[in-house]
Design a protein around this motif. Sequence first.
Motif, PDB file in Angstrom:
ATOM      1  N   CYS A  79       0.865  -1.223  -0.016  1.00  0.00           N
ATOM      2  CA  CYS A  79      -0.061  -0.095  -0.028  1.00  0.00           C
ATOM      3  C   CYS A  79       0.890   1.407   0.049  1.00  0.00           C
ATOM      4  O   CYS A  79       0.151   2.304  -0.278  1.00  0.00           O
ATOM      5  CB  CYS A  79      -0.975  -0.054   1.381  1.00  0.00           C
ATOM      6  N   PHE A  80       2.115   1.163   0.293  1.00  0.00           N
ATOM      7  CA  PHE A  80       3.177   2.337   0.078  1.00  0.00           C
ATOM      8  C   PHE A  80       2.917   3.203   1.444  1.00  0.00           C
ATOM      9  O   PHE A  80       3.523   4.421   1.145  1.00  0.00           O
ATOM     10  CB  PHE A  80       2.878   3.060  -0.879  1.00  0.00           C
ATOM     11  N   LEU A  81       2.018   2.879   2.342  1.00  0.00           N
ATOM     12  CA  LEU A  81       1.939   3.759   3.439  1.00  0.00           C
ATOM     13  C   LEU A  81       3.041   4.044   4.392  1.00  0.00           C
ATOM     14  O   LEU A  81       3.517   5.017   4.739  1.00  0.00           O
ATOM     15  CB  LEU A  81       0.734   3.388   4.410  1.00  0.00           C
ATOM     16  N   ALA A  83       6.181   3.796   2.899  1.00  0.00           N
ATOM     17  CA  ALA A  83       7.074   4.342   2.273  1.00  0.00           C
ATOM     18  C   ALA A  83       6.711   5.958   2.224  1.00  0.00           C
ATOM     19  O   ALA A  83       7.445   7.006   2.141  1.00  0.00           O
ATOM     20  CB  ALA A  83       7.080   4.011   0.820  1.00  0.00           C
ATOM     21  N   THR A  84       5.368   5.949   2.182  1.00  0.00           N
ATOM     22  CA  THR A  84       4.674   7.831   2.465  1.00  0.00           C
ATOM     23  C   THR A  84       5.261   8.157   3.827  1.00  0.00           C
ATOM     24  O   THR A  84       5.552   9.288   4.113  1.00  0.00           O
ATOM     25  CB  THR A  84       3.191   7.498   2.358  1.00  0.00           C
ATOM     26  N   ALA A  95       4.928  -2.534  -6.570  1.00  0.00           N
ATOM     27  CA  ALA A  95       3.723  -3.148  -6.448  1.00  0.00           C
ATOM     28  C   ALA A  95       3.281  -3.852  -7.406  1.00  0.00           C
ATOM     29  O   ALA A  95       3.634  -3.537  -8.817  1.00  0.00           O
ATOM     30  CB  ALA A  95       2.601  -2.080  -6.170  1.00  0.00           C
ATOM     31  N   GLU A  97      -0.114  -7.007  -9.248  1.00  0.00           N
ATOM     32  CA  GLU A  97      -1.042  -7.711  -8.913  1.00  0.00           C
ATOM     33  C   GLU A  97      -0.865  -9.187  -8.320  1.00  0.00           C
ATOM     34  O   GLU A  97       0.196  -9.729  -8.628  1.00  0.00           O
ATOM     35  CB  GLU A  97      -1.835  -8.075 -10.266  1.00  0.00           C
ATOM     36  N   ASP A 102      -7.432 -14.073  -2.656  1.00  0.00           N
ATOM     37  CA  ASP A 102      -7.935 -13.228  -1.686  1.00  0.00           C
ATOM     38  C   ASP A 102      -7.272 -11.751  -1.208  1.00  0.00           C
ATOM     39  O   ASP A 102      -7.462 -11.053  -0.361  1.00  0.00           O
ATOM     40  CB  ASP A 102      -7.855 -13.982  -0.202  1.00  0.00           C
ATOM     41  N   GLU A 104      -5.416  -8.439  -3.402  1.00  0.00           N
ATOM     42  CA  GLU A 104      -5.427  -7.541  -4.541  1.00  0.00           C
ATOM     43  C   GLU A 104      -4.074  -7.445  -5.114  1.00  0.00           C
ATOM     44  O   GLU A 104      -3.763  -7.577  -6.290  1.00  0.00           O
ATOM     45  CB  GLU A 104      -6.239  -6.296  -4.394  1.00  0.00           C
ATOM     46  N   LYS A 105      -2.957  -6.897  -4.409  1.00  0.00           N
ATOM     47  CA  LYS A 105      -1.731  -6.566  -4.873  1.00  0.00           C
ATOM     48  C   LYS A 105      -0.834  -6.999  -3.540  1.00  0.00           C
ATOM     49  O   LYS A 105      -1.061  -7.143  -2.554  1.00  0.00           O
ATOM     50  CB  LYS A 105      -1.527  -5.170  -5.310  1.00  0.00           C
TER      51      LYS A 105
ATOM     52  N   PRO B 111      -6.200   1.499   1.847  1.00  0.00           N
ATOM     53  CA  PRO B 111      -4.716   1.310   1.613  1.00  0.00           C
ATOM     54  C   PRO B 111      -4.400   0.695   0.205  1.00  0.00           C
ATOM     55  O   PRO B 111      -3.333   0.935  -0.188  1.00  0.00           O
ATOM     56  CB  PRO B 111      -4.298   0.478   2.764  1.00  0.00           C
ATOM     57  N   ARG B 223       1.213   5.637  -5.999  1.00  0.00           N
ATOM     58  CA  ARG B 223       0.164   6.104  -5.357  1.00  0.00           C
ATOM     59  C   ARG B 223       0.004   7.628  -5.609  1.00  0.00           C
ATOM     60  O   ARG B 223       0.863   8.411  -5.901  1.00  0.00           O
ATOM     61  CB  ARG B 223       0.480   6.121  -3.650  1.00  0.00           C
TER      62      ARG B 223
END
Lengths: 177, 541
Positions: A79-81, A83-84, A95, A97, A102, A104-105, B111, B223
């Motif tokens: 989700c890169f959070l 990294a953010t 990232a 697929e 179950d 997504e990425k 997310p 993102r």
Amino acid sequence: MNPTDPSITWLEEKPLGLAERLYLPLFLQGLTTTARHLVSPKVTVSFPEQRPTVGNPLIYRGVHRLNRDAEGRVKCVACFLCATACPAHCIDIVATESPWPDREKYPEAFQIDELRCIFCGMCEEACPVDAIELTSLLDLTGKSREEMIFDKEKLLSVYDMTKDAEPMKSAALGGTL
Amino acid sequence: MASVIVDGREIEIGGHERLNCIEAARRAGQEIPHYCWHPGLSVVASCRMCLIETGQRDPATGKVTMVPKLVPGCQTPVKDGTVIVTESEKVRESRARVEEALLIDHPIDCPICDKAGECLLQDYHFEHGQAERRADLHPFTSRKRDVGPTVTLFVDRCIMCTRCVRFTREVSGTGELMVTSRGAKEEIDVFPGFPLDNKLAGNVVDLCPVGALGDKDFLYQQRVWFLKREANVCSGCAAGCSIFTEHNQDTVYRLKPRENPDVNRWWMCDDGRYGWHHLHDAARILAAGRRGAGTAACAGAFAAVEWADVVASLRADLERSGRLAVAVSPMLTVEDAWLLCSVARSIDERAFLALGHVPAAGDDESFPGGFTIRAEKCPNRNGVEEVLAAFGSGGRGWDDLLAHVAAGHADAAWVTAGYPRPWIDEPTAATFSGLSCLVVQDLFDSPLTALATWRLPAAGFAERAGTWVNVAHHAQSFRQAIRPPAGVWPEGRLYWNMLGRRGLYDPATVRQEMAAASAPFAALADDPPATGVDLRVRQLA
């Protein structure tokens, strides 16, 4: 600022008393502290032969690891959070697929530059799935800069190495499983 | 004139204007949240997010009578004396209930959702929603459905605003998307065997207010909060659609249409949308080079030349050669073209200037919504033609240049190109084989660079700054979005330095000079707005 400003209150240093001028009482006071430490129990250890004890592994911020889920897959959902949130910009994710129905990425690549990292723990805090955690491994060494850029496999191996000694923090801290 | 009262503030709107409450409130600086309404599509008033209180002021007595129920702002036209209340307790309560209903079974997978950060559901939830969740449902994943070659549908993220369905019916006119089932089981789908496969398909992703429609080209790549955007112009065809180039660290990630009522309104075509990949092609020419041995073409390989040396030795080479012919590419900005013509004339006073190759493919393609994809696949033919006319070479095209060179009237040629696709075949290139000096400025190697004495790199569209004049003589100025790869000078910078001008290349300065020197460009004198100016308007006046 003007020194004659009426809003400034000027304080005079207190004149030295007899004890201070004699110097000896303060000297003895300092010597007592030194003497107390000579006889008190030692808090240092002779690293690396002896390992220091980490107080609370739940809040210790050492080397990162990437957790695995129950099926042994990387828990990260790319989700890169982290990294953010990272103030040192040391996390690099690619990232893609995911091959599992179950999910997504997932991260095709996940790199942390441990030399750039400032071990602030923001990545751990930002992670919505508790995939990235800081372990209590504290001695991080390497022979080259490249070696200190930890990729996904290495971060997962840190998990494999530490999972028995340090179970995932999420259960104890009320996070996701 | 008609006056409308928005939250107690009276604003004037034109008597002939047909505005709804959302547009009128926007004039007063008040944003009414909405999902299903879009200015380019028909009104369905189905999302209920724009519910507001309205009333009417009696012109004689000044007494205001309010409508007891809330009305959808998108569907309610305003007239003289209309009263709009957008922030009452009743309206706020209604918005919170709509948000709650939409989020009951909306997966909380922000997310991993590519829309997060530019999602209206997120934004409105923070602004108008409630903090806690009353429903004991915690959906986390969304079903995924392939609806076309470029678009993926995340079924459960959809809030059924039907913008995409209306777009395919009203603007692209292809009608691939539809709503299946009813009530809580409503879903967007395509009919089996008829995928969402039209040239405007990418627009449904922009229209989607949530993360239900994903662009396969951009999915999972980045993102959105990492992206920076620069207002640019699409170089795909002569329509010159206004776009945003969205980039991070000098890498383009996607192009988005930029609203421009004079050119593309809200849309852009897929050819343009995905037409940026050549910028990052590894095969690009990345350094200036000159053939090693002798002046004869084909002899030796290109030796890299420092740009500072290019400026001096290119001029010397061309001056030594004699009669010069220059092809001014329609991919250049008018500023680049102006400087190139100035350079050519400073080298050879009687240099033959002509428009470069104009790539074309098929016929113009029009869509029911008023969008047209042009057959002419270059952004600036009109602009370059005007520049050439200002240099007394109006009306000369690529074929004239080929004839001129074939007839032996030129000793040297300077061909600017910069086309993203292969554009010249070997027989045509062979026309230039007898020259003593051939300068080719292009993005990729071609049969022409095989003959070149000088091979110079060109800049891609997002790497340039300047002005393009589209097929309808609409001029749009834009700035550079990303830096060109290391070793590439944008054309304008080379020409600027070859003219011996001081300081950094500045398209705005060149624009001012052009506006002063040439009547067709007079409209560019004042800093043109982001939506551009019509060059003919000033000429008629």
